[in-house]
Enzyme design. Structure first.
Site, short mmCIF file in Angstrom:
data_model
loop_
_atom_site.label_atom_id
_atom_site.label_comp_id
_atom_site.label_asym_id
_atom_site.label_seq_id
_atom_site.Cartn_x
_atom_site.Cartn_y
_atom_site.Cartn_z
N THR A 249 58.42 50.67 32.28
CA THR A 249 58.78 49.26 32.50
C THR A 249 58.01 48.31 31.59
O THR A 249 58.37 47.14 31.48
CB THR A 249 58.54 48.85 33.96
N ARG B 147 52.68 43.98 29.91
CA ARG B 147 52.57 42.62 30.44
C ARG B 147 52.20 42.68 31.91
O ARG B 147 52.41 43.68 32.60
CB ARG B 147 53.89 41.86 30.28
N CYS C 79 52.20 42.25 35.84
CA CYS C 79 53.21 42.26 36.90
C CYS C 79 53.27 40.88 37.55
O CYS C 79 52.23 40.29 37.89
CB CYS C 79 52.84 43.32 37.93
N CYS D 188 52.24 41.40 41.78
CA CYS D 188 50.86 41.57 42.28
C CYS D 188 49.84 40.78 41.47
O CYS D 188 48.68 40.69 41.85
CB CYS D 188 50.47 43.05 42.28
N TRP E 162 6.90 38.18 44.86
CA TRP E 162 7.93 37.66 45.77
C TRP E 162 8.85 36.69 45.04
O TRP E 162 10.08 36.81 45.12
CB TRP E 162 7.30 36.96 46.97
N TYR F 7 12.78 37.30 44.28
CA TYR F 7 13.80 36.42 44.85
C TYR F 7 14.72 35.90 43.75
O TYR F 7 15.95 35.83 43.92
CB TYR F 7 13.13 35.26 45.57
N ASP G 266 7.90 39.45 52.47
CA ASP G 266 8.56 38.26 53.00
C ASP G 266 8.47 38.25 54.52
O ASP G 266 8.76 39.25 55.19
CB ASP G 266 10.03 38.26 52.56
#
Length: 495
Positions: free
Chosen positions: A30, A63, A65, A68, A434, A438, A454
């Site tokens: 297709t 190409r 669809c 979807c 720490w 983070y 922590d």
């Protein structure tokens, strides 16, 4: 990236949406490529090819669809978390670096030659940086065609195309229709909210625990920059070509996003940053499977599947927040940051935009009183001492980070090298493990960071019957690899 045919075909046959974005299905009979979850009839094996990216499928002459819409699938979680060059390149391309700086700019950011970068991307994704950026431009153009009343020439340049002819040719090739027909097909309905307002859906892989996301962001919301109201997260954005604002509302199967931009060229970067903020490209099933294998975390995972790791739209902003939060409460840090924001915020001047269309005159700049993006490093660096309501040593730490970011010595954006960024952070005075951890977790998107010292992590560990001694907890957490950052979020919620 090698794709196992049998595994991919089984995913397509079962229409498993967990694999959307992991790979794309090309149907040679297709000339169409789809998501694995496409509801169309499963194609015959002899007519199927699998591609690691939409750009690779387009390069093979297929190409998208129309049913979807594979170009709008969630991004691959592999590129979202990988710290290697290809993962960093994909995050930078999504942020629009190729459109702004070209392939030379992308290669320079990554520290490789253009030829070697092309070779690596083609080996992993079946397409080079130009093809990947072109696929993103096509998606941006489709969004603008369907949600705005802008003329096609305006859309072409806003989406990053070099000419209207290039824009027309790309849309025809990718969607097998002309831009005008694409607008008619979708009804030509502009987004509500006036000129410059763009509404779109941000797809994700289910499950998504929206309440956990909003709770996390609301607790840390900085007045003037962000707020959570009536189930919607609002914030200001500082984008490459000007300011903007976004409203994000979690819904069934997608997050509804409403963007207002000063310059429509910022659409792709804004979408990429919003996806990153909400961690929409994660694979929650894989993450939860690892964490649920621990009996201590299993009840929390079963009760709240799909808890995400909120990232950042601005790496420098996250570094400032981390430094300010050291040894004080979130409420105190918010007060300090609000004062800094007030001291560094100036009224924006009229925004000059290159090109034939003055978008400000069309009402596309955010209102003066709306939320704003966090100040740039240069603004924080130039702020007077009175703007910093914190000890002198911490103020100098903030300025050191701002100086490093402003000079380009420290890269805290999604395409930055995580290990190098952490190394440079801890080399600055006043920044320890720490803070660096983070920043790596939230600004750089490292999925495998543990913060054993922590206080919230230790309290959460205690609540779940886990060891709360940092050294013992660090050793115990090896079973959560490579998703320790997500375990940290779980422990904070348990606390």
């Amino acid at each position: 990236m090698e794709l196992d045919f049998e595994r991919c075909y089984r995913a397509v046959d079962s229409r498993d949406q967990r694999f959307d974005g992991w790979f794309y299905t090309g149907v040679t009979s297709t000339g169409i490529y789809c998501r694995p979850s496409c509801p169309a009839m499963t194609p015959k094996r002899q007519n199927v090819r699998f591609f690691p990216s939409a750009a690779a499928a387009q390069g093979a002459g297929l190409r998208a669809c129309r049913r979807c819409r594979p170009d709008a699938a969630p991004g691959s979680p592999q590129w979202d978390v990988r710290a290697d060059v290809v993962g960093r390149a994909m995050r930078l391309i999504a942020d629009g670096v190729v459109d702004r700086d070209g392939v030379p700019g992308l290669a320079a950011r990554l520290g490789y030659t253009e030829r070697h970068l092309h070779r690596m991307l083609y080996a992993e994704l079946g397409a080079g940086p130009l093809a990947l950026a072109r696929a993103q431009r096509a998606q941006t153009a489709r969004i603008l065609i369907e949600t705005t009343e802008l003329g096609m020439a305006e859309i072409a340049f806003a989406a990053g195309f070099g000419s209207v002819r290039q824009f027309n040719d790309t849309v025809r090739e990718v969607y097998a229709t002309t831009p005008s027909e694409l607008r008619i097909t979708r009804g030509g309905r502009p987004a509500a909210g006036g000129a410059g307002t763009i509404s779109l859906r941000l797809a994700y892989r289910p499950p998504l625990h929206a309440a956990a996301l909003l709770d996390f962001l609301a607790l840390r919301a900085l007045p003037g920059v962000e707020e959570v109201r009536d189930g919607t997260y609002h914030r200001g954005l500082r984008l490459p070509h000007g300011p903007g604002t976004v409203s994000l509302t979690p819904a069934d199967g997608h997050v509804a996003a409403t963007l207002r931009l000063a310059d429509l060229r910022d659409l792709a970067p804004a979408v990429a940053r919003c996806r990153r903020l909400l961690d929409l490209d994660a694979d929650p099933v894989a993450i939860d499977a690892v964490l649920a294998a621990d009996l201590a975390l299993a009840p929390a995972v079963d009760a709240e599947p799909g808890v995400r790791l909120p990232h950042a739209v601005d790496g420098f902003e996250m570094a400032v927040r981390a430094i300010t939060t050291q040894q004080i409460s979130l409420a105190s840090a918010r007060t300090t940051l609000t004062h800094l924001l007030t001291a560094t915020t100036t009224q924006p001047a009229d925004h000059e935009i290159d090109g034939e269309v003055d978008l400000q005159s069309r009402g596309q700049l955010p209102d003066q009183q709306e939320l704003r993006g966090f100040p740039a490093a240069e603004a924080v660096l130039a702020a007077p001492d009175s703007a910093f309501r914190m000890p002198g040593a911490r103020r100098e730490t903030l300025r050191a980070v701002a100086r490093a970011v402003a000079e380009g010595a420290l890269d805290l954006e999604p395409g930055g090298d995580r290990e190098e960024a952490v190394r440079r952070l801890v080399a600055l005075p006043g920044i320890g493990p720490w803070t660096a951890g983070y920043v790596a977790m939230r600004a750089l998107g490292d999925p495998d960071v543990l913060l054993p010292t922590d206080l919230g992590v230790r309290r959460g560990a205690t609540a779940l019957g886990l060891p709360d001694d940092p050294k013992t907890l660090n050793a115990y957490a090896d079973r959560w690899r490579p998703w320790r950052s997500y375990a940290v979020i779980r422990l904070w919620r348990a606390a």
